[in-house]
Design a protein around this motif. Structure first.
Motif, PDB file in Angstrom:
ATOM      1  N   THR A   1       0.834  -1.196   0.000  1.00  0.00           N
ATOM      2  CA  THR A   1       0.000   0.000   0.000  1.00  0.00           C
ATOM      3  C   THR A   1       0.870   1.247   0.000  1.00  0.00           C
ATOM      4  N   ALA A   2       0.473   2.227  -0.783  1.00  0.00           N
ATOM      5  CA  ALA A   2       1.116   3.541  -0.755  1.00  0.00           C
ATOM      6  C   ALA A   2       0.081   4.594  -1.124  1.00  0.00           C
ATOM      7  N   SER A   3       0.041   5.657  -0.364  1.00  0.00           N
ATOM      8  CA  SER A   3      -1.004   6.658  -0.468  1.00  0.00           C
ATOM      9  C   SER A   3      -0.780   7.614  -1.643  1.00  0.00           C
ATOM     10  N   THR A   4      -1.887   7.940  -2.337  1.00  0.00           N
ATOM     11  CA  THR A   4      -1.832   8.979  -3.362  1.00  0.00           C
ATOM     12  C   THR A   4      -1.971  10.369  -2.752  1.00  0.00           C
ATOM     13  N   THR A   5      -2.310  10.423  -1.464  1.00  0.00           N
ATOM     14  CA  THR A   5      -2.497  11.706  -0.793  1.00  0.00           C
ATOM     15  C   THR A   5      -1.194  12.248  -0.230  1.00  0.00           C
ATOM     16  N   TYR A   6      -0.286  11.350   0.170  1.00  0.00           N
ATOM     17  CA  TYR A   6       0.938  11.772   0.847  1.00  0.00           C
ATOM     18  C   TYR A   6       2.195  11.209   0.194  1.00  0.00           C
ATOM     19  N   ASN A   7       2.168  11.066  -1.132  1.00  0.00           N
ATOM     20  CA  ASN A   7       3.348  10.717  -1.913  1.00  0.00           C
ATOM     21  C   ASN A   7       3.368  11.595  -3.157  1.00  0.00           C
ATOM     22  N   GLN A   8       4.456  11.510  -3.895  1.00  0.00           N
ATOM     23  CA  GLN A   8       4.559  12.154  -5.193  1.00  0.00           C
ATOM     24  C   GLN A   8       4.625  11.073  -6.271  1.00  0.00           C
ATOM     25  N   PRO A   9       3.954  11.267  -7.408  1.00  0.00           N
ATOM     26  CA  PRO A   9       3.859  10.186  -8.394  1.00  0.00           C
ATOM     27  C   PRO A   9       5.201   9.741  -8.974  1.00  0.00           C
ATOM     28  N   TYR A  10       6.121  10.654  -9.209  1.00  0.00           N
ATOM     29  CA  TYR A  10       7.414  10.238  -9.783  1.00  0.00           C
ATOM     30  C   TYR A  10       8.163   9.328  -8.817  1.00  0.00           C
ATOM     31  N   ASP A  11       8.203   9.726  -7.552  1.00  0.00           N
ATOM     32  CA  ASP A  11       8.913   8.942  -6.556  1.00  0.00           C
ATOM     33  C   ASP A  11       8.278   7.563  -6.397  1.00  0.00           C
ATOM     34  N   LEU A  12       6.947   7.514  -6.325  1.00  0.00           N
ATOM     35  CA  LEU A  12       6.272   6.236  -6.151  1.00  0.00           C
ATOM     36  C   LEU A  12       6.454   5.350  -7.380  1.00  0.00           C
ATOM     37  N   ALA A  13       6.327   5.927  -8.581  1.00  0.00           N
ATOM     38  CA  ALA A  13       6.500   5.141  -9.803  1.00  0.00           C
ATOM     39  C   ALA A  13       7.901   4.531  -9.855  1.00  0.00           C
ATOM     40  N   ARG A  14       8.895   5.300  -9.490  1.00  0.00           N
ATOM     41  CA  ARG A  14      10.275   4.818  -9.486  1.00  0.00           C
ATOM     42  C   ARG A  14      10.473   3.720  -8.435  1.00  0.00           C
ATOM     43  N   ARG A  15       9.904   3.924  -7.242  1.00  0.00           N
ATOM     44  CA  ARG A  15      10.074   2.979  -6.135  1.00  0.00           C
ATOM     45  C   ARG A  15       9.482   1.604  -6.479  1.00  0.00           C
ATOM     46  N   PHE A  16       8.226   1.590  -6.967  1.00  0.00           N
ATOM     47  CA  PHE A  16       7.581   0.312  -7.247  1.00  0.00           C
ATOM     48  C   PHE A  16       8.118  -0.327  -8.525  1.00  0.00           C
ATOM     49  N   ALA A  17       8.534   0.465  -9.489  1.00  0.00           N
ATOM     50  CA  ALA A  17       9.163  -0.106 -10.682  1.00  0.00           C
ATOM     51  C   ALA A  17      10.512  -0.723 -10.331  1.00  0.00           C
TER      52      ALA A  17
ATOM     53  N   ALA B   1      -6.426   6.438  -1.400  1.00  0.00           N
ATOM     54  CA  ALA B   1      -6.595   7.883  -1.209  1.00  0.00           C
ATOM     55  C   ALA B   1      -6.863   8.113   0.276  1.00  0.00           C
ATOM     56  N   THR B   2      -5.810   8.321   1.044  1.00  0.00           N
ATOM     57  CA  THR B   2      -5.877   8.323   2.509  1.00  0.00           C
ATOM     58  C   THR B   2      -6.898   9.323   3.031  1.00  0.00           C
ATOM     59  N   GLN B   3      -7.817   8.818   3.892  1.00  0.00           N
ATOM     60  CA  GLN B   3      -8.839   9.695   4.458  1.00  0.00           C
ATOM     61  C   GLN B   3      -8.550  10.084   5.903  1.00  0.00           C
ATOM     62  N   ASN B   4      -7.546   9.475   6.525  1.00  0.00           N
ATOM     63  CA  ASN B   4      -7.256   9.726   7.938  1.00  0.00           C
ATOM     64  C   ASN B   4      -6.755  11.157   8.139  1.00  0.00           C
ATOM     65  N   PRO B   5      -7.527  12.019   8.807  1.00  0.00           N
ATOM     66  CA  PRO B   5      -7.113  13.422   8.943  1.00  0.00           C
ATOM     67  C   PRO B   5      -5.889  13.624   9.832  1.00  0.00           C
ATOM     68  N   THR B   6      -5.549  12.629  10.671  1.00  0.00           N
ATOM     69  CA  THR B   6      -4.378  12.804  11.531  1.00  0.00           C
ATOM     70  C   THR B   6      -3.071  12.732  10.746  1.00  0.00           C
ATOM     71  N   VAL B   7      -3.094  12.106   9.564  1.00  0.00           N
ATOM     72  CA  VAL B   7      -1.854  11.958   8.793  1.00  0.00           C
ATOM     73  C   VAL B   7      -1.348  13.308   8.306  1.00  0.00           C
ATOM     74  N   VAL B   8      -2.265  14.222   7.995  1.00  0.00           N
ATOM     75  CA  VAL B   8      -1.847  15.520   7.471  1.00  0.00           C
ATOM     76  C   VAL B   8      -0.942  16.252   8.459  1.00  0.00           C
ATOM     77  N   GLU B   9      -1.078  15.935   9.738  1.00  0.00           N
ATOM     78  CA  GLU B   9      -0.257  16.593  10.748  1.00  0.00           C
ATOM     79  C   GLU B   9       1.216  16.195  10.648  1.00  0.00           C
TER      80      GLU B   9
END
Length: 443
Positions: free
Chosen positions: A90-106, A122-130
């Motif tokens: 699992t990796a969040s689309t809310t708290y990652n950047q697409p280039y970094d994630l694409a590179r990591r999983f590839a 798409a992370t809904q947990n409001p505590t993560v934003v902190e």
């Protein structure tokens, strides 16, 4: 059927797992445990291991362990001791950047020979934003709008090297064909990404995409982008309706419905006898107590704890609309439908809802009966096994359930393919869809 095993909450799906199991409470930080899990799952022929990721421990605090280790690192560790099993993180689309994630999983897909999947959430947990600069957390529509763009960018990055771009011709001195490597030049509301990735496409074309959204918005996103959908469905007819809806949505995007696999979660408590399984379940329930489980249920459905009276009927009439709920709408709907359909008290619901997933307590034969019924009804293409307690629950799956499923002809005897995409029967990786689907009514 397809079987993946989910590694949840550090030491097991059940909230009491860390108290009831043998072994140290710190085992969820141990490389040895993850290696044992990976080897055990592969020995049983499971299609994949599915690693959840909780980016913070703020929801549980110091009450119990959570699955907060970095996903890619744990997958890499498990890859080193396995050869065929798929590895999904699992990796969040809310708290990652697409280039970094694409590179990591590839990167992981290359190093495993094509055995990796990405569970987009798409992370809904409001505590993560902190933990990521603070500010306002995104609302439901914003999270999915960002996720749509995120996934689209990731797919285009994974496709930025065409098949055959890597030449490696030492005589001519040509390493790669420049005409087959493309910048993506993406500029959108949330991201600006030039591309391409710094290395060729992966052995399976691209990593397999898993997705777990069950709200109407989440379903539409999954129908457009996902290869596999992980969902919570307690009631059989709800599960049938969900799979039918997802296949119709996929077809509306011009996809072959068979290219989208639906793997509902199933919480298992196995025993060699029915009594043994029930004793295991009772032990798990007892060690953690009613209070924490009551708080968890309240959070799952969006009600104050004081509204939930243990020996009274579940108060469905007190629920606000889904549109105002801040948590997972899919989990909420599934739990509420179970409570209403079976007319459960709060105490009965806590005992039966499996932490959010359809629960079966019993022998391998009883569990197989349940799974076979759902498979035959068109409710699933397989299942995501929510392991109650690690690693013993996984050993029970491999030692008890897998042989029973094989005896019935419901599960493969051995791995026949090397990539996760082929093992799941998905066919070649398709490019990202370009057109919007026709409007589809919410199920």
């Amino acid at each position: 059927m397809i079987l993946t095993a989910a590694l949840m909450h550090g030491l097991g799906m059940h909230t009491g797992a860390w108290l009831a199991r043998d072994g140290a409470a710190s085992d969820y930080l141990s490389a040895a445990m993850y290696k044992e899990i990976a080897r055990t799952a592969e020995s049983g022929g499971l299609h994949a291991l599915f690693l959840a990721e909780q980016m913070t421990n703020q929801e549980v605090g110091t009450e119990r362990p959570c699955g907060a280790l970095d996903t890619a690192t744990v997958l890499a560790l498990m890859a080193g001791v396995t050869e065929r099993i798929g590895l999904v993180g699992t990796a969040s689309t809310t708290y990652n950047q697409p280039y970094d994630l694409a590179r990591r999983f590839a990167t992981l897909d290359h190093l495993t020979g094509g055995r990796v999947g990405w569970n987009s959430i798409a992370t809904q947990n409001p505590t993560v934003v902190e933990q990521f600069g603070g500010g306002e957390s995104l609302d439901h529509e914003q999270r999915y709008a960002r996720a749509d763009e995120f996934i689209d960018v990731v797919l285009r990055l994974w496709d930025s090297w065409e098949e055959g771009a890597l030449v490696g011709d030492k005589e001519s001195g040509v390493f790669a064909r420049e005409d087959l490597v493309h910048e993506i030049d993406h500029v959108g509301p949330y991201f600006s990404v030039r591309g391409p990735l710094p290395f060729p496409r992966t052995p399976q074309g691209r990593p397999v995409i898993f997705q777990a959204g069950s709200s109407p918005r989440g379903r539409d996103q999954a129908a457009k982008y996902a290869d596999v959908v992980f969902t919570a469905q307690h009631v059989l007819q709800d599960a049938v309706d969900f799979r039918t809806d997802m296949r119709e949505r996929a077809a509306a995007y011009g996809r072959d419905p068979d290219s989208l696999k639906i793997l509902p979660g199933i919480s298992l408590v196995l025993g060699r006898t029915r009594d043994e399984a029930q004793r295991r379940k009772d032990r798990l329930d007892e060690v953690f107590g009613t209070g924490p489980n009551l708080r968890k249920l309240a959070k799952r459905v969006g009600l104050p704890v004081e509204a939930l009276v243990l020996d009274e009927k579940f108060p469905a009439h007190l629920l606000g609309p889904d549109e105002e709920f801040k948590g997972s709408i899919g989990f909420r709907r599934s739990i509420v439908n179970l409570a209403v359909t079976e007319d459960l008290t709060v105490r009965e619901l806590i005992a039966q809802y499996g932490g959010g997933h359809h629960q079966v307590v019993g022998t391998a034969e009883e569990v197989a009966d349940d799974m076979q019924e759902r498979l035959a009804a068109g409710a699933a293409d397989g299942f995501t096994l929510m392991i109650d307690m690690l690693p013993s629950g996984l050993h029970d799956v491999v030692d008890l359930l897998v042989p029973e499923l094989r005896r019935r002809g419901l599960f493969h005897q051995e791995y026949e393919h090397t990539t996760l995409r082929d093992t799941l029967g998905l066919g070649p990786a398709a490019p990202a869809p370009k057109a919007a689907a026709p409007a589809t009514a919410a199920a």
